[in-house]
Scaffold this active site. Structure first.
Site, PDB file in Angstrom:
ATOM      1  N   HIS A   1       0.874  -1.169   0.000  1.00  0.00           N
ATOM      2  CA  HIS A   1       0.000   0.000   0.000  1.00  0.00           C
ATOM      3  C   HIS A   1       0.908   1.216   0.000  1.00  0.00           C
ATOM      4  O   HIS A   1       1.832   1.307   0.808  1.00  0.00           O
ATOM      5  CB  HIS A   1      -0.885   0.017   1.244  1.00  0.00           C
ATOM      6  CG  HIS A   1      -1.609   1.308   1.436  1.00  0.00           C
ATOM      7  ND1 HIS A   1      -2.731   1.639   0.718  1.00  0.00           N
ATOM      8  CD2 HIS A   1      -1.359   2.364   2.252  1.00  0.00           C
ATOM      9  CE1 HIS A   1      -3.151   2.838   1.089  1.00  0.00           C
ATOM     10  NE2 HIS A   1      -2.334   3.299   2.026  1.00  0.00           N
TER      11      HIS A   1
ATOM     12  N   SER B   1       0.856   5.471   0.066  1.00  0.00           N
ATOM     13  CA  SER B   1      -0.040   6.590   0.343  1.00  0.00           C
ATOM     14  C   SER B   1       0.760   7.795   0.821  1.00  0.00           C
ATOM     15  O   SER B   1       1.830   7.649   1.402  1.00  0.00           O
ATOM     16  CB  SER B   1      -1.029   6.172   1.428  1.00  0.00           C
ATOM     17  OG  SER B   1      -1.780   7.268   1.884  1.00  0.00           O
TER      18      SER B   1
ATOM     19  N   ARG C   1      -2.652  11.644   3.446  1.00  0.00           N
ATOM     20  CA  ARG C   1      -3.535  12.810   3.539  1.00  0.00           C
ATOM     21  C   ARG C   1      -4.966  12.381   3.265  1.00  0.00           C
ATOM     22  O   ARG C   1      -5.219  11.300   2.774  1.00  0.00           O
ATOM     23  CB  ARG C   1      -3.068  13.875   2.557  1.00  0.00           C
ATOM     24  CG  ARG C   1      -1.573  14.114   2.824  1.00  0.00           C
ATOM     25  CD  ARG C   1      -0.945  15.344   2.534  1.00  0.00           C
ATOM     26  NE  ARG C   1      -1.503  16.555   2.984  1.00  0.00           N
ATOM     27  CZ  ARG C   1      -1.148  17.709   2.447  1.00  0.00           C
ATOM     28  NH1 ARG C   1      -0.297  17.751   1.456  1.00  0.00           N
ATOM     29  NH2 ARG C   1      -1.655  18.823   2.891  1.00  0.00           N
TER      30      ARG C   1
ATOM     31  N   SER D   1      -5.482  13.466  -0.930  1.00  0.00           N
ATOM     32  CA  SER D   1      -5.077  12.069  -0.777  1.00  0.00           C
ATOM     33  C   SER D   1      -4.574  11.482  -2.096  1.00  0.00           C
ATOM     34  O   SER D   1      -5.124  11.748  -3.163  1.00  0.00           O
ATOM     35  CB  SER D   1      -6.263  11.235  -0.286  1.00  0.00           C
ATOM     36  OG  SER D   1      -5.918   9.874  -0.242  1.00  0.00           O
TER      37      SER D   1
ATOM     38  N   ASN E   1      -2.892   0.493  -4.134  1.00  0.00           N
ATOM     39  CA  ASN E   1      -2.501  -0.818  -3.640  1.00  0.00           C
ATOM     40  C   ASN E   1      -2.102  -1.671  -4.831  1.00  0.00           C
ATOM     41  O   ASN E   1      -2.721  -1.590  -5.887  1.00  0.00           O
ATOM     42  CB  ASN E   1      -3.668  -1.484  -2.908  1.00  0.00           C
ATOM     43  CG  ASN E   1      -4.108  -0.667  -1.714  1.00  0.00           C
ATOM     44  OD1 ASN E   1      -3.322  -0.358  -0.843  1.00  0.00           O
ATOM     45  ND2 ASN E   1      -5.379  -0.291  -1.693  1.00  0.00           N
TER      46      ASN E   1
END
Length: 157
Positions: free
Chosen positions: A76, A78, A81, A86, A90
């Site tokens: 994952h 990221s 945020r 954001s 994945n």
């Protein structure tokens, strides 16, 4: 300035015929705007990448190369945020690691796990990150020379 810290922890050892291990890994990467102190010098971006993967150790010869390890995992990635800022995705991956004399070859394809259009904050990320990468490394006494290539980068180290 790019700053990165990575680590991994073996969760299970020799789970099948002494050839399989289960690992947890974590990488945090940050980009620091060190050079613009007049305006500000904050971290501009920070990414987090936890993963879990299985490693299989082998001794198979393929076209003169020895397949010494295969990793199969889930990662994952990221920026941590929320909502409009954001960015995350994945993916499933495999990493095939070969050796021959003083050469090391890593072939790492991946597959992005699809998301619904409403939840996808990284549409078309495959256009930027591609579907894998390749690393060729040469060992000359105590020095390693490495070429990393993929859609998002080609880097000689």
């Amino acid at each position: 300035v790019k700053f990165q810290i990575s680590g991994r922890l073996k969760l299970l050892d020799d789970i099948y015929r002494d050839n399989w291990d289960i690992w947890f890994g974590y990488t945090q990467t940050a980009w620091w705007q060190l050079y613009n102190s007049d305006e500000s010098a904050p971290f501009r971006e920070t990414n987090y990448a936890p993963e879990v993967f299985a490693s299989y150790y082998s001794d198979v010869n393929i076209l003169g190369f020895k397949l010494v390890m295969t990793d199969i995992g889930l990662i994952h990635q990221s920026n941590g945020r929320s909502e409009l800022l954001s960015r995350s995705w994945n993916r499933l991956y495999a990493n095939f690691q070969f050796t021959r004399d003083d050469f090391y070859l890593s072939i790492q394809p991946w597959y992005r796990i699809p998301e619904s259009d409403e939840d996808d904050d990284n549409p078309n990320i495959e256009d930027y990150m591609g579907y894998g990468n390749y690393r060729l490394t040469y060992k000359d006494e105590g020095t390693l020379y490495s070429l990393l290539s993929g859609s998002e980068h080609t880097l000689l180290i």
